[in-house]
Design a protein around this motif. Structure first.
Motif, short mmCIF file in Angstrom:
data_model
loop_
_atom_site.label_atom_id
_atom_site.label_comp_id
_atom_site.label_asym_id
_atom_site.label_seq_id
_atom_site.Cartn_x
_atom_site.Cartn_y
_atom_site.Cartn_z
N THR A 105 0.84 -1.20 0.00
CA THR A 105 0.00 0.00 0.00
C THR A 105 0.87 1.25 0.00
O THR A 105 0.60 2.23 -0.71
CB THR A 105 -0.92 0.01 1.23
OG1 THR A 105 -1.75 -1.15 1.22
CG2 THR A 105 -1.79 1.26 1.26
N LEU A 106 1.93 1.24 0.78
CA LEU A 106 2.86 2.37 0.85
C LEU A 106 3.56 2.56 -0.49
O LEU A 106 3.73 3.70 -0.95
CB LEU A 106 3.88 2.12 1.96
CG LEU A 106 4.82 3.27 2.33
CD1 LEU A 106 4.04 4.44 2.91
CD2 LEU A 106 5.87 2.78 3.33
N THR A 263 -2.47 16.42 4.67
CA THR A 263 -2.21 15.22 5.46
C THR A 263 -3.38 14.25 5.31
O THR A 263 -4.55 14.65 5.39
CB THR A 263 -1.99 15.56 6.94
OG1 THR A 263 -3.10 16.29 7.43
CG2 THR A 263 -0.72 16.38 7.10
N GLN A 264 -3.05 13.01 5.10
CA GLN A 264 -4.07 11.99 4.83
C GLN A 264 -3.52 10.62 5.13
O GLN A 264 -2.32 10.44 5.36
CB GLN A 264 -4.50 12.06 3.36
CG GLN A 264 -3.35 11.92 2.38
CD GLN A 264 -3.73 12.32 0.97
OE1 GLN A 264 -4.30 11.51 0.24
NE2 GLN A 264 -3.41 13.55 0.58
N SER A 265 -4.41 9.61 5.13
CA SER A 265 -4.02 8.24 5.39
C SER A 265 -4.55 7.33 4.29
O SER A 265 -5.51 7.67 3.60
CB SER A 265 -4.53 7.76 6.75
OG SER A 265 -4.00 8.55 7.81
N ARG A 266 -3.93 6.19 4.15
CA ARG A 266 -4.36 5.17 3.19
C ARG A 266 -4.56 3.85 3.91
O ARG A 266 -3.81 3.50 4.83
CB ARG A 266 -3.32 5.00 2.09
CG ARG A 266 -3.14 6.23 1.20
CD ARG A 266 -4.36 6.48 0.33
NE ARG A 266 -4.24 7.71 -0.43
CZ ARG A 266 -3.74 7.80 -1.66
NH1 ARG A 266 -3.27 6.71 -2.26
NH2 ARG A 266 -3.69 8.95 -2.29
N ASP A 267 -5.57 3.10 3.45
CA ASP A 267 -5.91 1.82 4.08
C ASP A 267 -5.09 0.68 3.50
O ASP A 267 -4.74 0.68 2.31
CB ASP A 267 -7.39 1.51 3.88
CG ASP A 267 -8.29 2.43 4.65
OD1 ASP A 267 -7.78 3.20 5.51
OD2 ASP A 267 -9.52 2.42 4.40
N ALA A 273 -6.36 1.92 8.27
CA ALA A 273 -5.47 3.03 7.93
C ALA A 273 -4.06 2.69 8.39
O ALA A 273 -3.76 2.74 9.58
CB ALA A 273 -5.95 4.32 8.58
N ARG A 274 -3.19 2.37 7.44
CA ARG A 274 -1.86 1.85 7.75
C ARG A 274 -0.73 2.80 7.36
O ARG A 274 0.39 2.65 7.84
CB ARG A 274 -1.69 0.51 7.03
CG ARG A 274 -0.37 -0.19 7.27
CD ARG A 274 -0.22 -0.67 8.69
NE ARG A 274 -1.19 -1.69 9.03
CZ ARG A 274 -1.21 -2.33 10.19
NH1 ARG A 274 -0.31 -2.03 11.11
NH2 ARG A 274 -2.13 -3.24 10.45
#
Length: 284
Positions: A105-106, A263-267, A273-274
């Protein structure tokens, strides 16, 4: 020559059944058996086609030892010496963490951040096996990727993977951003993020603890990276961080307080959210 001992499994089917009775997951058991047989991990269909074929009597003792080690918690990747990550087959051992599918994901987010940028400069912090850096370099051959790690042993593994895969990632031994260049389009990291007293550490006892634990709340290394990153990012550069399952809000707050925008997050694959990140916009 096959075994004459009636108590020893002599076929793939019998060996997999014995592994199941030992409490070894079926997929793990298949991968371990393929390894002992000298066959690629992608050859699981072979086990089905040849499930009743008699095997050499040396196979079972070697296989049983690996199954016992797996039952004791040792990662399959260490037992077979490799792990697939983002389409790359990486060699791994106890010197580095086992690359996890969720970290892809990253990588996907990182590739999106540098999409449309010619020859982007990328810095991977705490590279370990080189998984993230090599995956980015493989997807973007024009990228200028540098990977750092504080561990000389980890860097030896990463360099070996880069040479075997023919990917021109540059490696450097350093503690996070110490002595790093400026002007990166992207800084990416999967740093240690587990609190020192976390109950999940027991299941990770075979992996290097220094690559897992980061202070009382698991955020010590992330704080250090967030604080130092702006001095090494180009205007419009991104900082992306992997973190624990319950740390997204805290990491986004650290990024915002330091002055990062968007700023945000990804699942991850499980919808958790990792990863969190933000863009650095230099003040005019």
């Amino acid at each position: 020559m096959t075994s004459t001992d009636p108590l020893s499994p002599t076929t793939p089917a019998a060996m997999l059944s014995a592994a199941a009775s030992m409490g070894v997951d079926r997929l793990d058991a298949q991968l371990l058996l393929l390894h002992v047989l000298g066959r690629p991990s992608t050859d699981r269909a072979w086990l089905l086609v040849h499930d009743t074929d008699p095997l050499d009597d040396a196979i079972w003792p070697a296989y049983a030892r690996l199954c016992a080690r797996r039952k004791a918690g040792e990662p399959v990747a260490y037992l077979v010496g490799e792990k697939e990550f983002h389409g790359l087959r990486l060699q791994v051992d106890r010197r580095v963490l086992v690359p996890r599918p969720d970290t892809e994901t990253l990588v996907e987010w990182a590739l999106q951040c540098i999409d449309g940028r010619a020859a982007p400069s990328v810095l991977d912090l705490g590279t370990g096996s080189g998984a993230i850096a090599l995956a980015i370099q493989n997807a973007r051959h024009d990228a200028r990727v540098t990977a750092v790690d504080a561990s000389a042993e980890a860097l030896a593994v990463a360099r070996g993977n880069a040479e075997r895969l023919g990917l021109p990632v540059r490696f450097r031994q350093a503690n996070w951003l110490d002595r790093a260049d400026a002007g990166y389009d992207l800084i990416v990291s999967n740093p240690p993020y587990i609190p020192r007293d976390d109950i999940h550490l027991a299941a990770l006892q075979h992996e290097p603890q220094g690559a897992l634990v980061s202070g009382d709340d698991g955020l010590d290394d992330i704080r250090r990276i967030v604080d130092a990153a702006p001095a090494h990012l180009a205007a419009g550069g991104w900082l992306l961080l992997e973190h624990g399952y319950d740390q997204a809000e805290a990491v986004r707050q650290l990024l915002s307080q330091r002055g990062f925008a968007e700023t945000q997050s990804r699942d991850d694959l499980a919808g958790i959210a990792r990863c969190s990140g933000g863009i650095w916009r230099a003040v005019k």
